[in-house]
Scaffold this active site. Structure first.
Site, short mmCIF file in Angstrom:
data_model
loop_
_atom_site.label_atom_id
_atom_site.label_comp_id
_atom_site.label_asym_id
_atom_site.label_seq_id
_atom_site.Cartn_x
_atom_site.Cartn_y
_atom_site.Cartn_z
N CYS A 199 0.82 -1.22 0.00
CA CYS A 199 0.00 0.00 0.00
C CYS A 199 0.86 1.27 0.00
O CYS A 199 1.63 1.51 0.93
CB CYS A 199 -0.92 0.02 1.22
N VAL A 244 -6.16 0.83 5.24
CA VAL A 244 -4.88 1.13 5.85
C VAL A 244 -4.34 2.38 5.15
O VAL A 244 -4.71 2.63 4.00
CB VAL A 244 -3.88 -0.05 5.68
N SER A 247 -3.64 8.78 5.63
CA SER A 247 -2.19 8.96 5.60
C SER A 247 -1.75 10.41 5.78
O SER A 247 -0.76 10.68 6.48
CB SER A 247 -1.62 8.40 4.29
N1 LIG Z 1 -7.19 8.23 1.66
C1 LIG Z 1 -6.60 7.07 2.27
C2 LIG Z 1 -6.43 5.98 1.23
C3 LIG Z 1 -5.97 4.67 1.84
C4 LIG Z 1 -6.24 3.47 0.92
O1 LIG Z 1 -6.85 3.60 -0.15
N2 LIG Z 1 -5.76 2.30 1.33
C5 LIG Z 1 -6.05 1.09 0.58
C6 LIG Z 1 -4.83 0.21 0.41
S1 LIG Z 1 -3.51 0.99 -0.47
C7 LIG Z 1 -7.05 0.25 1.35
O2 LIG Z 1 -6.93 0.08 2.55
N3 LIG Z 1 -8.04 -0.31 0.66
C8 LIG Z 1 -8.99 -1.19 1.27
C9 LIG Z 1 -10.38 -0.94 0.77
O3 LIG Z 1 -10.59 0.03 0.06
O4 LIG Z 1 -11.22 -1.76 1.11
C10 LIG Z 1 -5.26 7.45 2.90
O5 LIG Z 1 -4.63 8.41 2.41
O6 LIG Z 1 -4.85 6.86 3.91
#
Ligand SMILES: N[C@@H](CCC(=O)N[C@@H](CS)C(=O)NCC(=O)O)C(=O)O
Length: 219
Positions: free
Chosen positions: A11, A51, A64
């Site tokens: 990620c 995450v 993040s």
């Molecule tokens: N806006 C979030 C985006 C985080 C994100 O998209 N994480 C993905 C993995 S890279 C995730 O956990 N996806 C799981 C899902 O959407 O179910 C950040 O900046 O933390």
């Protein structure tokens, strides 16, 4: 105070936090989960079921960009510009980088040329915009390394997989982006922000998804 990061190995959003933690030499623990089969305890604590999540003792932080600002603020705050307008602009570009990561993900997972080209074109347009925004460097805001650098670096790490054979950065038309990306990738905190098996996992996910760009690589 204890800091515990919940991660998924490929990620890029988690990687932003790891870069900031390593850049600032902050101690932390890390737990990797499988997003395809997330554990119940994670679904319980992660409001968006995504995450990164950062546990600060028993408190939960998510997103993040927010996690990175918090990490910076508890350790001196020098990774955000002091001037409110410059700080707001930095935050806006970090959001821009998040949008780029979304396009990058959609591009790499595209199963056909049409979809691949659509997201590649969007990404190239965004990179050209960044090219115009960059000055003489060495970092996004010139001399001062900032959270914008830690936010963009994972994009460049992903762009560099397979020895750069899938890269969408054209050094001729994007010389500033290209030099900035190389500079970021050479930093120890960026180099060490992914697990050893990062490339294998990353390419395996593309293969499993029938990625068009992998097919191009093999052709
Ligand atoms: N806006 C979030 C985006 C985080 C994100 O998209 N994480 C993905 C993995 S890279 C995730 O956990 N996806 C799981 C899902 O959407 O179910 C950040 O900046 O933390």
């Amino acid at each position: 105070m204890s800091l515990h990061l919940i991660s998924f190995k490929t990620c890029p959003f988690v990687q932003r936090a790891v870069i900031t933690l390593k850049h600032k030499k902050i101690d932390f623990d890390i737990t990797y989960i499988d997003l395809a089969n997330p554990p119940g305890w994670f679904l319980e604590i992660s409001p968006l079921q995504k995450v990164p999540v950062l546990k600060v003792d028993d408190e939960i932080l998510f997103e993040s960009a927010v996690i990175n600002e918090y990490l910076d603020e508890i350790t001196g705050g020098e990774l955000q510009p002091r001037d409110p307008l410059a700080r707001a602009k930095n935050r806006a570009w970090i959001e821009f980088a998040s949008d780029m990561l979304g396009n990058f993900y959609r591009m790499k997972m595209s199963k056909d040329k049409e979809r691949y080209d659509k997201y590649r074109d969007r990404l190239v347009g965004q990179l050209q915009r960044v090219e115009k925004r960059l000055g003489d460097g060495p970092w996004f805001n010139g001399e001062d390394f900032s959270l914008a650098d830690t936010a963009f670096a994972p994009l460049f790490r992903q762009n560099s997989v397979a020895g750069g054979k899938l890269s969408v950065i054209d050094p001729e038309s994007m010389p500033k982006v290209s030099a900035w990306a190389e500079r970021l990738l050479a930093l120890p905190e960026v180099r060490d922000s992914v697990v050893d098996e990062f490339e294998d996992l990353y390419l395996a996910a593309m293969e499993k998804n029938g990625s068009y760009s992998l097919y191009r690589l093999a052709a």
